[in-house]
Design a protein around this motif. Structure first.
Motif, PDB file in Angstrom:
ATOM      1  N   PRO A 134      42.112  48.973  39.058  1.00 10.43           N
ATOM      2  CA  PRO A 134      42.281  47.522  39.157  1.00 10.43           C
ATOM      3  C   PRO A 134      42.520  46.827  37.815  1.00 10.43           C
ATOM      4  O   PRO A 134      42.677  45.602  37.775  1.00 10.43           O
ATOM      5  CB  PRO A 134      40.959  47.070  39.790  1.00 10.43           C
ATOM      6  N   GLU A 135      42.540  47.578  36.734  1.00  9.05           N
ATOM      7  CA  GLU A 135      42.767  47.033  35.396  1.00  9.05           C
ATOM      8  C   GLU A 135      43.393  48.140  34.552  1.00  9.05           C
ATOM      9  O   GLU A 135      43.375  49.317  34.937  1.00  9.05           O
ATOM     10  CB  GLU A 135      41.444  46.584  34.780  1.00  9.05           C
ATOM     11  N   ASN A 167      31.823  49.223  29.709  1.00 11.52           N
ATOM     12  CA  ASN A 167      32.159  48.786  31.069  1.00 11.52           C
ATOM     13  C   ASN A 167      33.413  49.497  31.582  1.00 11.52           C
ATOM     14  O   ASN A 167      34.207  48.925  32.314  1.00 11.52           O
ATOM     15  CB  ASN A 167      32.356  47.272  31.108  1.00 11.52           C
ATOM     16  N   GLY A 168      33.577  50.761  31.222  1.00  8.76           N
ATOM     17  CA  GLY A 168      34.803  51.475  31.561  1.00  8.76           C
ATOM     18  C   GLY A 168      34.598  52.752  32.345  1.00  8.76           C
ATOM     19  O   GLY A 168      35.221  53.771  32.051  1.00  8.76           O
ATOM     20  N   CYS A 169      33.730  52.704  33.355  1.00  4.63           N
ATOM     21  CA  CYS A 169      33.472  53.891  34.185  1.00  4.63           C
ATOM     22  C   CYS A 169      33.730  53.542  35.647  1.00  4.63           C
ATOM     23  O   CYS A 169      33.273  52.499  36.136  1.00  4.63           O
ATOM     24  CB  CYS A 169      32.035  54.365  34.000  1.00  4.63           C
ATOM     25  N   TYR A 170      34.473  54.412  36.341  1.00  5.31           N
ATOM     26  CA  TYR A 170      34.819  54.198  37.747  1.00  5.31           C
ATOM     27  C   TYR A 170      34.399  55.400  38.588  1.00  5.31           C
ATOM     28  O   TYR A 170      34.311  56.530  38.088  1.00  5.31           O
ATOM     29  CB  TYR A 170      36.328  53.995  37.899  1.00  5.31           C
ATOM     30  N   ALA A 171      34.165  55.130  39.880  1.00  9.79           N
ATOM     31  CA  ALA A 171      33.845  56.194  40.838  1.00  9.79           C
ATOM     32  C   ALA A 171      34.527  55.882  42.159  1.00  9.79           C
ATOM     33  O   ALA A 171      34.823  54.726  42.472  1.00  9.79           O
ATOM     34  CB  ALA A 171      32.342  56.303  41.037  1.00  9.79           C
ATOM     35  N   TRP A 172      34.791  56.934  42.928  1.00 12.97           N
ATOM     36  CA  TRP A 172      35.346  56.747  44.270  1.00 12.97           C
ATOM     37  C   TRP A 172      35.022  57.972  45.118  1.00 12.97           C
ATOM     38  O   TRP A 172      34.712  59.044  44.616  1.00 12.97           O
ATOM     39  CB  TRP A 172      36.849  56.501  44.227  1.00 12.97           C
ATOM     40  N   GLY A 173      35.055  57.772  46.436  1.00 12.16           N
ATOM     41  CA  GLY A 173      34.751  58.857  47.361  1.00 12.16           C
ATOM     42  C   GLY A 173      33.446  58.623  48.106  1.00 12.16           C
ATOM     43  O   GLY A 173      32.988  57.484  48.272  1.00 12.16           O
ATOM     44  N   ASN A 174      32.828  59.691  48.546  1.00 14.27           N
ATOM     45  CA  ASN A 174      31.617  59.634  49.370  1.00 14.27           C
ATOM     46  C   ASN A 174      30.439  59.110  48.563  1.00 14.27           C
ATOM     47  O   ASN A 174      30.142  59.619  47.486  1.00 14.27           O
ATOM     48  CB  ASN A 174      31.311  61.044  49.906  1.00 14.27           C
ATOM     49  N   PRO A 233      39.182  53.420  43.251  1.00 12.50           N
ATOM     50  CA  PRO A 233      38.275  53.347  42.106  1.00 12.50           C
ATOM     51  C   PRO A 233      37.450  52.065  42.104  1.00 12.50           C
ATOM     52  O   PRO A 233      37.987  50.958  42.219  1.00 12.50           O
ATOM     53  CB  PRO A 233      39.224  53.402  40.909  1.00 12.50           C
ATOM     54  N   THR A 234      36.139  52.217  41.976  1.00  5.39           N
ATOM     55  CA  THR A 234      35.198  51.110  41.998  1.00  5.39           C
ATOM     56  C   THR A 234      34.375  51.140  40.721  1.00  5.39           C
ATOM     57  O   THR A 234      33.869  52.201  40.333  1.00  5.39           O
ATOM     58  CB  THR A 234      34.280  51.203  43.230  1.00  5.39           C
TER      59      THR A 234
END
Length: 271
Positions: free
Chosen positions: A200-201, A223-230, A250-251
């Protein structure tokens, strides 16, 4: 070195790669399904320098190449450094050492093992590969690979455009089984060739890790860590499982102010 469910892989100081353990799924890369109790050189990659290896439960990925294939991109001071191999020393045997911070070395990607879900990145005709085969998509589309991580049925990669080797521009690609959004493409579809993850950025990863059913990536910046999935066990760290069962895209992971994440590792159902 890297450990899968029932096999392991090692890179020597001269860039040779060895595997050991269960050969049932072809993940050892020796052209057969024979299990081994002692490490054996992966002959198909013997003439290349191996920079990194990652073992999933049923597949293995290697970043390797001839010296002419290998490049590097410097990580800017504003992002945390990561360890990489130093340039070849020119000593007998072509020794190289993991001694330099602040750059990503990159080359070509090879995969072997089970590929029914597309986790080998080789397209439709790769149910199982018992010998490492190059994922030619990256070269054909102007990229070199700087990092790879194998999940249970998916793979995550950091790649660098060849035309931007003097700048720090990285892109995250994923491929394989898409259940619960582990690929980060906004859906639960499976992808059999590398597919770019959209953030998103503006986001340039320095580290990526694929877990059993989730994936993590960090830029090394605040503030630069993302996660996605279960997220059924909270393993994405993006909220309680009751509020966020899974993330298809990615969240942002809420990291305390002033903290930068420079290294991440996703386990089966934790991080």
């Amino acid at each position: 070195m890297s450990c899968g469910d029932s096999h392991s892989a090692f890179i020597s100081q001269t860039g040779k790669v060895f595997t050991v353990g269960s050969g049932e799924h072809g993940a050892l890369g020796h052209g057969n399904k024979t299990s081994l109790t002692s490490p054996k050189l992966v002959a198909a990659l013997a003439k290349l320098k191996c920079l990194q290896v990652s073992c999933g439960p049923y597949h293995t990925a290697f970043i390797a190449g001839e010296e002419s294939d290998i490049g590097f991109v410097r990580i800017p001071p504003s992002a945390a450094p990561v360890n990489v191999y130093e340039e070849w020393e020119g000593s007998p045997g072509g020794r190289f050492d993991r001694v330099q911070d602040g750059a990503l070395l990159c080359a070509r990607l090879f995969t072997c093992g089970v590929g029914k879900a597309g986790q080998l990145g080789l397209g439709d005709n790769a149910a199982m590969m018992k010998t490492p085969r190059e994922v030619t998509w990256f070269g054909e589309n102007g990229h070199r690979v700087g990092q790879v991580s194998c999940g249970m049925h998916h793979t995550a990669v950091i790649a660098i455009p060849v035309h931007a080797m003097r700048m720090f521009i990285t892109t995250v690609f994923t491929f394989g089984y898409g259940e619960n959004g582990r690929l980060g493409h906004g859906n639960e579809n499976s992808y059999k060739i590398p597919t770019e993850v959209t953030f998103p950025e503006p986001f340039h990863a320095i580290d990526v890790s694929a877990g059993e059913q989730h994936t993590l990536a960090t830029s090394g910046r605040e503030n630069g860590c993302y996660a996605w999935g279960n997220n059924s066990f909270g393993q994405c760290a993006v909220g309680s499982p009751s509020s966020t069962e899974f993330a298809l895209s990615p969240t942002k992971v809420p990291i305390p102010e002033g903290i930068r994440i420079i290294k991440i590792t996703a386990g089966g159902r934790h991080r």
